[in-house]
Design an enzyme around this catalytic site. Sequence first.
Site, PDB file in Angstrom:
ATOM      1  N   ASP A  82      17.227  48.097  19.841  1.00 60.62           N
ATOM      2  CA  ASP A  82      15.995  47.376  20.132  1.00 60.62           C
ATOM      3  C   ASP A  82      16.394  45.916  20.349  1.00 60.62           C
ATOM      4  OD1 ASP A  82      13.397  46.687  20.610  1.00 60.62           O
ATOM      5  OD2 ASP A  82      12.561  47.763  18.901  1.00 60.62           O
TER       6      ASP A  82
HETATM    7  C1  NOJ Z   1      10.933  45.294  21.013  1.00 65.87           C
HETATM    8  C2  NOJ Z   1      10.110  46.516  20.777  1.00 65.87           C
HETATM    9  O1  NOJ Z   1      10.267  46.976  19.457  1.00 65.87           O
HETATM   10  C3  NOJ Z   1      10.392  47.657  21.726  1.00 65.87           C
HETATM   11  O2  NOJ Z   1       9.428  48.654  21.527  1.00 65.87           O
HETATM   12  C4  NOJ Z   1      10.409  47.162  23.139  1.00 65.87           C
HETATM   13  O3  NOJ Z   1      10.607  48.238  24.021  1.00 65.87           O
HETATM   14  C5  NOJ Z   1      11.489  46.128  23.282  1.00 65.87           C
HETATM   15  N1  NOJ Z   1      11.211  45.009  22.396  1.00 65.87           N
HETATM   16  C6  NOJ Z   1      11.634  45.607  24.707  1.00 65.87           C
HETATM   17  O4  NOJ Z   1      10.570  44.825  25.071  1.00 65.87           O
END
Ligand code: NOJ
Length: 757
Positions: free
Chosen positions: A290
Amino acid sequence: MVTSHRFIVTGLLALVFTLPLHSKTPLYKKADAPVDARVEDLLGRMNLDEKIGQLNQRAYWHNDEGRKLFDPMIEAGGLGSLMNVNDPASADRLQRIAVEKSRLGIPLLIARDVIHGYKTIFPIPLGQAATFSPEIAREGARIAAVEASSDGVRWTFAPMIDIARDARWGRIAEGCGEDPYLTSVMADAMVRGFQNGDSVGSPTSLAACAKHFVAYGAAEGGRDYNATGVSERELRQTYLPPFKSALDAGAMTFMASFNANDGVPSSCNKRILTDILRKEWGFDGFVVSDCFSVRELVPHRVAANEAEAAVKCLTAGVDMDMEDGIYAAHLDSLVKAGLVSVDDIDRAVRGILRTKFMLGLFENPYVVTQQSVKYAPSHLAAARRAALESAILLKNDGDVLPFDRTKVRKLLITGPMADARYNQLGTWIFDGEKEHTVTLLDAFRDIYGDSLEIVYSPGLGNPRKSDPETMAAAVAAAADADAIVVAVGEDAILSGEGHCMADLGLVGGQSQLVGQLKATGKPLVMIVMAGRPLAIGREADMADAVIYSFHPGTMGGPALADLLMGRESPSGKTPVTFPSTSGQCPIYYNHANTGRPATGAELGIADIPDDAGNTFLGCTSYYLDAGHKPLYPFGYGLTYTTFAYSDLALDKEQYAPDGTIHVSFTLTNTGKREATEVVQLYTADLVASVTPSVADLRRFDRVRLAPGESRRVEFDLPVSELAIVGSDLVSRVEPGEFSLRVGPDSTRGCETKFSVK
Ligand code: NOJ
């Protein structure tokens, strides 16, 4: 799948495939060569820098600095994926550098958070789950893919399939609720929608990303990014099944979650990323971290510095590093220092290349779709249908709904969500545009404005406001109205990532507004648009009817207006348990019984005599001030007719563990209107080696019946689906007695028993 045998076989394949051709075209560029052979051929041509480049994902900056930074990086083969490119010209420009200027011409994987629609916004995923319709979810994902790919996006960070049992957690909005089976069915549908079924190589498909792996929704206290403490047994019983379902549907990528479960951040959790995902399940796609979660091992305090974080994440099984550039900065020296093996790097590169080949990016790297697909009439119609089927009728005293047109000639529309162009779209809509939203007010004016006098007074400027003057104006406007529709809820910003709430009551002056409108004595219909199940007991008591729509997206207005006016009947059911108060969280229907289950006969604080002894209340599992029952149970929802369940029958009384239970029952529409019922089938294991749930959803279906019509509904349920994960972490069906219930929600219906021998 992930064995050395496989590589020997694919190596041979590569050899066989190239031998007779004597062509100069490298094998990996041959569209008709097997994907694994193409992967091995390309991998064999890559130097270490190019391999590390594939593991690097960055977010694009749409300015000169972005061009200066990323153009040379792409040309040097230093970037595998870019996110947040969302226009065809930029997508093609960047792709051209990758394909035409980099040494090996490996296309970029362009990614975006396309969560519940790209331009045409569908209800938030929790709302889609309320439809209990995988077809709605599949179609929503398909449409999102068609629209997003028209701007060059070929990878979405969806579906989000985290089980969530605590509505304080803002990201409950993004998933399908608390139930593993419902979430698994929706996960399957969404993956197939994004990836275009078996045509994943078509230009309108997006690679899906099953996220967040895993147990992210179990954040302590419902506070985002917080620690989780889910045992592996519970992971296997509850949190992993939706991910397995996404994988079985073909999900090509997974995202590691932010949380540390039982002390181990997911981004460096080898047990889940390698032992379970790759070795046990045979996953051959790739795992992305993530955002910045590789670097976050440092604040998690399981790595002393970023280089150590890179070693831990890569060796645990994170293949691509999202956004933070740590792999790109450190892997080369880590390989040279012998702290990371080239085999680990190759493993990561393979999954990424495979995904690119499967998406057809080597053959079709550029945007080929028509721009006119955005907000296409068929997309808007599908979003309207989704909003319609996601709305849940929670209360309808005196059949105040649908409005009787002979009595309701003048309607007051009020409340901060009645004309909330942006807020109605919900969380995670990077590309949705509020100019396209059709609000409740718009819809009433456009569709019913000729036959109904519409008066509008906002009541409150937004849900968080508390302005006595605007409230008073709404109350005054109610004076000569025949009925009131008050739309309350939450701004979009109050749910989603990092947006958690400790108090689940209506924010701002909304409760007061509902109270003042109630005092007018007019029929009062409350619509709630929110990102989570709110504790609306007080306001629901005041209203004559309540419709819960979650954030319904672009076409929420017409869907709701049609329901209020009776053109359609509600059919949504609660995909999560609604708490009566925030303090009941976490709350979910499929809990264990405990050794001291509440009976319902418990006394509340008002009933306790003075100086009662310590054991006076009998000591069962409940709250003195909030009991044990939720406001609305899982699976609950009314409509404009009534349904009766009868004549439940099983084909046998006893089944073998490999048998199939044939269940049938009669559903009758006993009311006066045509409507759809979401029929639900639950089972419970009556005695097991570990505490079983009091009920588990096993099947559901949407059944539409005319007034007076009856239908025999049938389900086949393989006994293997009744398996429970034992203390030894093995999932098996334990012989013994089970109960089975069919009904309108998780608490009611017709029940029978059977045994497994
Ligand atoms: C953080 C989030 O937890 C995730 O769900 C998301 O896809 C990514 N950022 C990218 O934006």
